[in-house]
Design a protein around this motif. Structure first.
Motif, PDB file in Angstrom:
ATOM      1  N   SER A   1      31.911  59.289  -0.431  1.00  0.00           N
ATOM      2  CA  SER A   1      31.599  60.245   0.633  1.00  0.00           C
ATOM      3  C   SER A   1      32.844  61.096   0.818  1.00  0.00           C
ATOM      4  O   SER A   1      33.854  60.869   0.161  1.00  0.00           O
ATOM      5  CB  SER A   1      31.223  59.520   1.924  1.00  0.00           C
ATOM      6  OG  SER A   1      32.290  58.746   2.364  1.00  0.00           O
ATOM      7  N   SER A   2      32.730  62.047   1.722  1.00  0.00           N
ATOM      8  CA  SER A   2      33.849  62.955   1.885  1.00  0.00           C
ATOM      9  C   SER A   2      34.199  63.017   3.361  1.00  0.00           C
ATOM     10  O   SER A   2      33.317  62.970   4.200  1.00  0.00           O
ATOM     11  CB  SER A   2      33.395  64.319   1.392  1.00  0.00           C
ATOM     12  OG  SER A   2      34.433  65.214   1.498  1.00  0.00           O
ATOM     13  N   ARG A   3      35.485  63.109   3.674  1.00  0.00           N
ATOM     14  CA  ARG A   3      35.855  63.159   5.088  1.00  0.00           C
ATOM     15  C   ARG A   3      36.884  64.267   5.307  1.00  0.00           C
ATOM     16  O   ARG A   3      37.478  64.759   4.344  1.00  0.00           O
ATOM     17  CB  ARG A   3      36.427  61.818   5.522  1.00  0.00           C
ATOM     18  CG  ARG A   3      37.772  61.553   4.919  1.00  0.00           C
ATOM     19  CD  ARG A   3      38.435  60.361   5.546  1.00  0.00           C
ATOM     20  NE  ARG A   3      39.844  60.410   5.222  1.00  0.00           N
ATOM     21  CZ  ARG A   3      40.627  59.348   5.157  1.00  0.00           C
ATOM     22  NH1 ARG A   3      40.150  58.162   5.366  1.00  0.00           N
ATOM     23  NH2 ARG A   3      41.896  59.490   4.867  1.00  0.00           N
ATOM     24  N   PRO A   4      37.121  64.653   6.564  1.00  0.00           N
ATOM     25  CA  PRO A   4      38.150  65.669   6.798  1.00  0.00           C
ATOM     26  C   PRO A   4      39.517  65.147   6.357  1.00  0.00           C
ATOM     27  O   PRO A   4      39.833  63.974   6.592  1.00  0.00           O
ATOM     28  CB  PRO A   4      38.118  65.847   8.318  1.00  0.00           C
ATOM     29  CG  PRO A   4      36.831  65.272   8.787  1.00  0.00           C
ATOM     30  CD  PRO A   4      36.438  64.229   7.800  1.00  0.00           C
ATOM     31  N   LEU A   5      40.289  66.023   5.734  1.00  0.00           N
ATOM     32  CA  LEU A   5      41.582  65.650   5.154  1.00  0.00           C
ATOM     33  C   LEU A   5      42.484  64.897   6.141  1.00  0.00           C
ATOM     34  O   LEU A   5      43.102  63.896   5.804  1.00  0.00           O
ATOM     35  CB  LEU A   5      42.284  66.930   4.673  1.00  0.00           C
ATOM     36  CG  LEU A   5      43.609  66.775   3.945  1.00  0.00           C
ATOM     37  CD1 LEU A   5      43.438  65.970   2.659  1.00  0.00           C
ATOM     38  CD2 LEU A   5      44.199  68.139   3.622  1.00  0.00           C
ATOM     39  N   ALA A   6      42.543  65.391   7.389  1.00  0.00           N
ATOM     40  CA  ALA A   6      43.465  64.791   8.357  1.00  0.00           C
ATOM     41  C   ALA A   6      42.888  63.531   9.000  1.00  0.00           C
ATOM     42  O   ALA A   6      43.567  62.876   9.792  1.00  0.00           O
ATOM     43  CB  ALA A   6      43.799  65.798   9.449  1.00  0.00           C
ATOM     44  N   ALA A   7      41.627  63.206   8.680  1.00  0.00           N
ATOM     45  CA  ALA A   7      40.934  62.081   9.332  1.00  0.00           C
ATOM     46  C   ALA A   7      41.051  62.206  10.863  1.00  0.00           C
ATOM     47  O   ALA A   7      41.244  61.222  11.572  1.00  0.00           O
ATOM     48  CB  ALA A   7      41.477  60.737   8.852  1.00  0.00           C
TER      49      ALA A   7
END
Ligand code: HEM
Length: 479
Positions: free
Chosen positions: A460-466
């Motif tokens: 899955s993919s998440r925002p870079l900064a979490a």
């Protein structure tokens, strides 16, 4: 003795390299467009994988070479509707999965998601599919459990007024609570309101799977040692939670675990727990990150008019209107899933025996083929003009509706497509309805576009900064 001499080593290396080169030069995949290096090595692809950037890299190749691209000596990426149909839908559930899916095995058991071939998959799916049918998701008390959690979420937003809220964390908590409600009610989690173990479990599931991805060899080694003892691996709290919850009696009839218990003659307690853990993990990052990217986008000045249109629809609708009968809400969710599919990356499959013709190219058996939602949703600009632009209104146009829906690949397609789709859509729509009928959302000034760049995880993919800080202000009441 001769085998120990350096000369022998050099000659053996030269012969093996020569043979490898000949094999590469004679490969039937050579007719397929792609970067020259991809004929000889998969290291460029691996490099991008390790940098959490495989999806965007493959997309850049599609933009350069078209909808069919060779990405490694034995691997081809496709991005057309015809390829989706052939790879994922032919004979019902498409081609067999590759061993990539072994990474998701739980307690050493194969679950529905990790079965590689059609027959094993069909057997498991027959058991549990009815618990994810839309009719089961939208009936009570299944739906009211999700509605309650959406309401709790909006209360947390209300408490944050005057400050900001980290959506990344709280949306994972929401997705965790919703999916465990569907799996185990009344033994689901309540992480939205607890600061202790539930939150830790949820974080464990969405963080630690990364280790499996970046160090598959190490992961396999550890897993092999622990499998015989069926011990928890990298996610001990999550494992314990699921082992306990899946063994409970007296669960609600709509839950997955109630169905699995009915089949306890064919599934032992570890099979049941493994299946549940898999669904739990499948339901956290996907719904959580999908909503996170979508709410971030709705909060941008460029998309503010869509937020206002959504608020207008929600405020004008009567409270009795069902969540799935609100056309603009539906359009917003579809466009969110198109632009920011929670699983944007390749779903790898093996070409069956005898090879197959896909998109006009013959691909030999055992070659790895895949489509990725990120590209399938963007490459055909006749169907999706200005594909990088978030524009929910495109889903309201009658013209081209069928083509757009055919190219939606966010939940994949065919018999192995997302079984949790109806649950996910209910979670997303109920939450957006609660939030945008009460609040205006804006990005926190500390956030930058770069922090919200897509970063590939295992699947899955998440925002870079979490991290995704938004500000909530109550909508002013009229009159
Ligand atoms: C926005 C949310 C979601 C998205 C975008 C999504 C997407 C997907 C995709 C693309 C696949 C195919 C993966 C592959 O072939 O490798 C899949 C499979 C699956 N999803 Fe989801 N999913 C979502 C939410 C959920 C939820 C809430 C559940 C809850 C249980 C779930 C359970 C599963 C399972 C069990 C499979 C395996 C199906 C099979 O092999 O037959 N997903 N999902």
């Amino acid at each position: 003795m001769i085998m120990l001499s350096p000369l022998f080593g050099i000659v053996a290396f030269a012969v093996l390299s020569g043979l490898y080169l000949i094999r590469c030069l004679l490969s039937p995949l050579n007719r397929i467009p792609g970067p020259a290096l991809a004929k000889y090595t998969s290291w460029v692809l691996k490099w991008h994988e390790l940098n959490a950037n495989r999806t965007k890299y493959i997309h850049s190749l599609h933009l350069k070479y078209g909808p069919v691209v060779r990405i490694a000596p034995n691997e081809v990426a496709f991005a057309s509707q015809g390829a989706v149909k052939e790879i994922y839908c032919s004979a019902g559930s498409g081609y067999d999965k590759t061993e990539f899916y072994d990474l998701f095995m739980v307690y050493g058991r194969r679950t529905m998601f990790t079965t590689l071939n059609k027959d094993d998959h069909a057997r498991r799916k027959r058991i549990l599919a009815d618990r994810y049918a839309n009719s089961n998701v939208v009936r009570q008390p299944s739906l009211s459990g999700i509605a309650e959690r959406a309401n709790s979420f909006a209360q947390i937003c209300a408490q944050s007024v005057g400050g900001s809220l980290d959506l990344f964390v709280i949306l994972h908590a929401y997705a965790f609570d919703c999916v465990t409600h569907h799996l185990f009610h009344p033994y689901g989690a309540n992480s939205l309101y607890s600061t202790s173990s539930d939150e830790e479990i949820m974080k464990e599931v969405y963080k630690d799977r990364l280790i499996q991805y970046y160090s598959p060899t190490l992961h396999k080694l550890i897993a092999k040692v622990l499998y015989p003892f069926a011990k928890p691996r990298e996610t001990p709290l999550a494992d314990r939670f699921v082992l306990e919850a899946s063994a409970q009696q007296g669960v609600a009839p709509f839950t997955l675990v109630s169905r699995l218990h009915e089949k306890s003659s064919t599934l032992d307690s570890l099979d049941i727990a493994a299946e549940c853990l898999d669904h739990m993990a499948a339901g956290i990052d996907t719904t959580g990150d999908g909503l996170c990217f979508l709410m971030w986008e709705l909060s941008q000045p460029r998309s503010f008019r869509f937020q206002q249109r959504l608020q207008q629809e929600l405020l004008e609708a009567s409270p009795e209107t069902a969540f799935d009968k609100l056309p603009f809400l539906d359009a917003v969710v579809m466009e969110g899933l198109r632009c920011f599919p929670a699983i944007p990356m390749s779903l790898p499959r093996y070409v069956p025996q005898g090879g197959r013709e896909i998109d006009g190219f013959f691909v030999p058996e055992r070659a790895i083929v895949s489509c990725q939602a990120y590209s399938v949703h963007r490459i055909d600009q006749a169907v999706f003009p200005q594909p990088d632009l978030f524009n929910p209104e495109r889903w309201l146009e009658e013209d081209g509706d069928a083509q757009r829906r055919r190219l939606m690949f966010a939940f994949a397609n065919g018999g192995r497509g997302c079984v949790g789709k109806h649950l996910a859509l209910a979670e997303m729509k109920l939450l957006l309805r609660e939030v945008y009928s009460r609040f205006i959302t804006l990005p926190d000034p500390s956030m930058t576009a770069e922090m919200m760049e897509m970063s590939d995880q295992l699947i899955s993919s998440r925002p870079l900064a979490a991290r995704c800080l938004l500000r909530f202000s109550p909508i002013a009441k009229k009159g």
